[in-house]
Design a protein around this motif. Structure first.
Motif, PDB file in Angstrom:
ATOM      1  N   SER A 153      43.979  30.500  37.760  1.00 38.79           N
ATOM      2  CA  SER A 153      44.957  29.420  38.280  1.00 38.79           C
ATOM      3  C   SER A 153      43.528  28.784  39.230  1.00 38.79           C
ATOM      4  O   SER A 153      43.493  27.288  39.075  1.00 38.79           O
ATOM      5  CB  SER A 153      45.651  29.907  39.306  1.00 38.79           C
ATOM      6  OG  SER A 153      46.327  28.976  40.041  1.00 38.79           O
ATOM      7  N   LEU A 177      53.979  36.350  30.469  1.00 39.91           N
ATOM      8  CA  LEU A 177      53.985  36.991  31.845  1.00 39.91           C
ATOM      9  C   LEU A 177      55.132  36.379  32.442  1.00 39.91           C
ATOM     10  O   LEU A 177      55.586  36.770  33.660  1.00 39.91           O
ATOM     11  CB  LEU A 177      52.522  36.889  32.220  1.00 39.91           C
ATOM     12  CG  LEU A 177      51.670  37.723  31.912  1.00 39.91           C
ATOM     13  CD1 LEU A 177      50.174  37.614  32.421  1.00 39.91           C
ATOM     14  CD2 LEU A 177      51.874  39.328  32.314  1.00 39.91           C
ATOM     15  N   CYS A 206      45.293  36.379  36.656  1.00 39.00           N
ATOM     16  CA  CYS A 206      46.286  35.095  36.849  1.00 39.00           C
ATOM     17  C   CYS A 206      45.700  34.058  37.926  1.00 39.00           C
ATOM     18  O   CYS A 206      45.586  32.909  37.703  1.00 39.00           O
ATOM     19  CB  CYS A 206      47.651  35.551  36.747  1.00 39.00           C
ATOM     20  SG  CYS A 206      48.345  36.139  35.467  1.00 39.00           S
ATOM     21  N   THR A 228      50.652  32.536  37.418  1.00 35.52           N
ATOM     22  CA  THR A 228      50.854  32.174  36.211  1.00 35.52           C
ATOM     23  C   THR A 228      51.476  30.840  36.011  1.00 35.52           C
ATOM     24  O   THR A 228      50.813  29.981  35.062  1.00 35.52           O
ATOM     25  CB  THR A 228      51.878  33.010  35.287  1.00 35.52           C
ATOM     26  OG1 THR A 228      51.135  34.578  35.454  1.00 35.52           O
ATOM     27  CG2 THR A 228      51.919  32.861  33.996  1.00 35.52           C
ATOM     28  N   LEU A 273      44.515  40.433  30.947  1.00 37.12           N
ATOM     29  CA  LEU A 273      46.132  40.142  31.312  1.00 37.12           C
ATOM     30  C   LEU A 273      46.855  41.058  30.412  1.00 37.12           C
ATOM     31  O   LEU A 273      48.202  41.060  30.794  1.00 37.12           O
ATOM     32  CB  LEU A 273      46.183  38.763  30.557  1.00 37.12           C
ATOM     33  CG  LEU A 273      45.434  37.426  31.133  1.00 37.12           C
ATOM     34  CD1 LEU A 273      45.744  36.310  30.225  1.00 37.12           C
ATOM     35  CD2 LEU A 273      46.203  37.378  32.562  1.00 37.12           C
ATOM     36  N   ARG A 299      47.464  40.317  37.897  1.00 40.97           N
ATOM     37  CA  ARG A 299      47.661  39.282  38.871  1.00 40.97           C
ATOM     38  C   ARG A 299      46.344  38.565  39.283  1.00 40.97           C
ATOM     39  O   ARG A 299      46.237  37.461  39.699  1.00 40.97           O
ATOM     40  CB  ARG A 299      48.562  40.220  40.079  1.00 40.97           C
ATOM     41  CG  ARG A 299      48.714  38.760  41.091  1.00 40.97           C
ATOM     42  CD  ARG A 299      49.380  39.205  42.433  1.00 40.97           C
ATOM     43  NE  ARG A 299      49.695  38.296  43.344  1.00 40.97           N
ATOM     44  CZ  ARG A 299      48.809  37.488  44.091  1.00 40.97           C
ATOM     45  NH1 ARG A 299      47.514  38.000  44.233  1.00 40.97           N
ATOM     46  NH2 ARG A 299      49.130  36.576  44.800  1.00 40.97           N
ATOM     47  N   ILE A 347      53.679  38.136  39.687  1.00 37.82           N
ATOM     48  CA  ILE A 347      52.782  37.682  38.732  1.00 37.82           C
ATOM     49  C   ILE A 347      53.110  36.159  38.368  1.00 37.82           C
ATOM     50  O   ILE A 347      52.518  35.399  37.894  1.00 37.82           O
ATOM     51  CB  ILE A 347      53.065  38.632  37.501  1.00 37.82           C
ATOM     52  CG1 ILE A 347      52.858  40.069  37.777  1.00 37.82           C
ATOM     53  CG2 ILE A 347      52.414  38.136  36.264  1.00 37.82           C
ATOM     54  CD1 ILE A 347      51.348  40.294  37.830  1.00 37.82           C
ATOM     55  N   THR A 389      48.617  28.252  36.700  1.00 37.94           N
ATOM     56  CA  THR A 389      47.805  27.954  35.628  1.00 37.94           C
ATOM     57  C   THR A 389      48.150  27.109  34.645  1.00 37.94           C
ATOM     58  O   THR A 389      47.719  26.263  34.236  1.00 37.94           O
ATOM     59  CB  THR A 389      47.113  29.310  35.134  1.00 37.94           C
ATOM     60  OG1 THR A 389      46.657  30.085  36.125  1.00 37.94           O
ATOM     61  CG2 THR A 389      46.350  29.186  33.757  1.00 37.94           C
ATOM     62  N   LEU A 443      49.679  34.510  29.158  1.00 35.04           N
ATOM     63  CA  LEU A 443      50.388  33.465  30.390  1.00 35.04           C
ATOM     64  C   LEU A 443      51.743  33.443  29.935  1.00 35.04           C
ATOM     65  O   LEU A 443      52.662  33.591  31.017  1.00 35.04           O
ATOM     66  CB  LEU A 443      49.670  32.468  30.660  1.00 35.04           C
ATOM     67  CG  LEU A 443      48.039  32.539  31.088  1.00 35.04           C
ATOM     68  CD1 LEU A 443      47.463  31.465  31.127  1.00 35.04           C
ATOM     69  CD2 LEU A 443      47.951  33.420  32.466  1.00 35.04           C
TER      70      LEU A 443
END
Length: 110
Positions: free
Chosen positions: A22, A49, A18, A61, A6, A15, A57, A64, A46
């Protein structure tokens, strides 16, 4: 491992990390999955981001974070709140380049 990915300078690696998080937290994920993600120490990054200059991105993110909020327990939710998620969420809504999909994901997370 995920923290390293990350914080990587290559957007594709960030990406992919992430997207992987997810999927790990998505449909069928147990509270144990969510707990492992939270304990991996990735929540702060996260959330950071969400202010990443490239909106590509933002979708994984937000997915998630939403998964953690929906599938996690009170402790997990408090961890998300404690890394100032709501403050960063404002950045998503105020971006002129935010796509409808990003806005929809952001709304789902609230």
């Amino acid at each position: 491992f995920f923290n390293e990915m990350l914080y990587n300078g290559q957007q594709g690696i960030v990406r992919n990390a992430c997207v992987t998080l997810s999927h790990l937290s998505g449909d069928g994920a147990s509270v144990d999955n969510i707990h492992c993600i939270v304990m991996a120490g990735v929540l702060r990054r996260l959330v950071e981001l969400l202010s990443h200059p490239d909106p590509i991105i933002h979708i994984p993110t937000l997915s998630t974070i939403t998964n953690i909020l929906v599938r996690g327990n009170d402790e997990h939710i408090n961890n998300v709140i404690n890394v100032h998620f709501l403050s960063y969420l404002g950045h998503v809504f105020s971006r002129p380049d935010a796509t409808d999909e990003v806005i929809e994901k952001a709304c789902t997370a609230t």
